[in-house]
Design an enzyme around this catalytic site. Structure first.
Site, PDB file in Angstrom:
ATOM      1  N   ASP A   1      -6.038 -63.983-114.640  1.00 19.25           N
ATOM      2  CA  ASP A   1      -6.408 -62.831-115.132  1.00 19.25           C
ATOM      3  C   ASP A   1      -5.941 -63.375-116.234  1.00 19.25           C
ATOM      4  OD1 ASP A   1      -4.865 -59.560-115.166  1.00 19.25           O
ATOM      5  OD2 ASP A   1      -7.095 -60.702-116.048  1.00 19.25           O
TER       6      ASP A   1
ATOM      7  N   ILE B   1     -10.943 -71.827-113.164  1.00 17.60           N
ATOM      8  CA  ILE B   1     -12.758 -71.361-112.464  1.00 17.60           C
ATOM      9  C   ILE B   1     -13.302 -70.652-113.573  1.00 17.60           C
ATOM     10  CG2 ILE B   1     -11.521 -68.885-112.919  1.00 17.60           C
ATOM     11  CD1 ILE B   1     -12.379 -68.358-110.263  1.00 17.60           C
TER      12      ILE B   1
ATOM     13  N   THR C   1      -2.964 -65.241-103.800  1.00 12.35           N
ATOM     14  CA  THR C   1      -1.847 -65.627-103.457  1.00 12.35           C
ATOM     15  C   THR C   1      -1.389 -66.539-104.362  1.00 12.35           C
ATOM     16  OG1 THR C   1      -3.554 -67.700-103.570  1.00 12.35           O
ATOM     17  CG2 THR C   1      -3.862 -66.531-102.020  1.00 12.35           C
TER      18      THR C   1
END
Ligand code: APR
Length: 174
Positions: free
Chosen positions: A34, A11, A123
């Site tokens: 994160d 991402i 998830t």
């Protein structure tokens, strides 16, 4: 009507207006997405997270809420941090996961973001079964009333990608 696309990859490489971070309530970083976002985006993101903790979220960002910071060095303008629910066998926390997607889109709308990249929130470390996580993600985003034009679900592995493909097909067949 928001258009949904699936991307297989990292991402932090997505060139979109807003990247959504699967954060924890401390907003001070962690592993998974994160960790990747803070590593890729650089210290500016953490600086703004610290300021948010000091000024607005003294007790931490609650589960299901979302807040924006700069994206630092990422190829995006903003990071929208949201805190997913930890999977529970005994308690149905779906409403919190739905809220993560809804609140992230609401914050994206406030920013004027038109393209948004989501990870598969909860998830990973938070243990949410990927098929159900994908169903909730696709169902919530496809039903959202938002000015966001494109949402990309960025999946880090084949299993997650296949789960989202199935959820997307089911949503379109409905
Ligand atoms: N790009 C896209 N997806 C990723 C990336 C990445 N760079 N890294 C991990 N993922 C995927 C995981 O494979 C999983 O499918 O994102 C999904 C969410 O996993 P986590 O990042 O573990 O997030 P979550 O399950 O919501 O747990 C949040 O983990 O990183 C800590 O600080 C965070 O405490 C919080 C917890």
């Amino acid at each position: 009507m928001v258009s949904l696309t699936l991307v297989r990859g990292d991402i932090t490489e997505e060139a979109v207006d807003a990247v959504v971070n699967a954060a924890n309530s401390s907003l001070l970083g962690g592993g998974g997405v994160d960790g990747a976002i803070h590593r890729g985006g650089g210290p500016e993101i953490l600086e703004q997270c610290r300021a948010l903790r000091a000024e607005r979220y003294v007790d931490g960002l609650p589960t299901g809420h979302a807040v924006a910071t700069t994206a630092g060095r990422l190829p995006a303008r903003w990071v929208v941090h949201t805190v997913g629910p930890v999977w529970s066998r005994t308690e149905d926390r779906s409403a919190d996961l739905i809220a993560c997607y809804r609140e992230s889109l609401r914050v994206a709308d406030e920013l004027g973001a038109r393209t948004v990249a989501f990870p598969a929130i909860s998830t990973g470390i938070y243990g949410w079964p990927i098929d159900d996580g994908a169903r909730i993600a696709v169902g919530t985003v496809s039903a959202a009333v938002t000015a966001v034009e494109e949402v990309r679900f960025v999946l880090f592995d084949e299993i997650a990608y296949a789960a989202f493909e199935t959820s997307l097909r089911d949503a379109r067949d409905r």
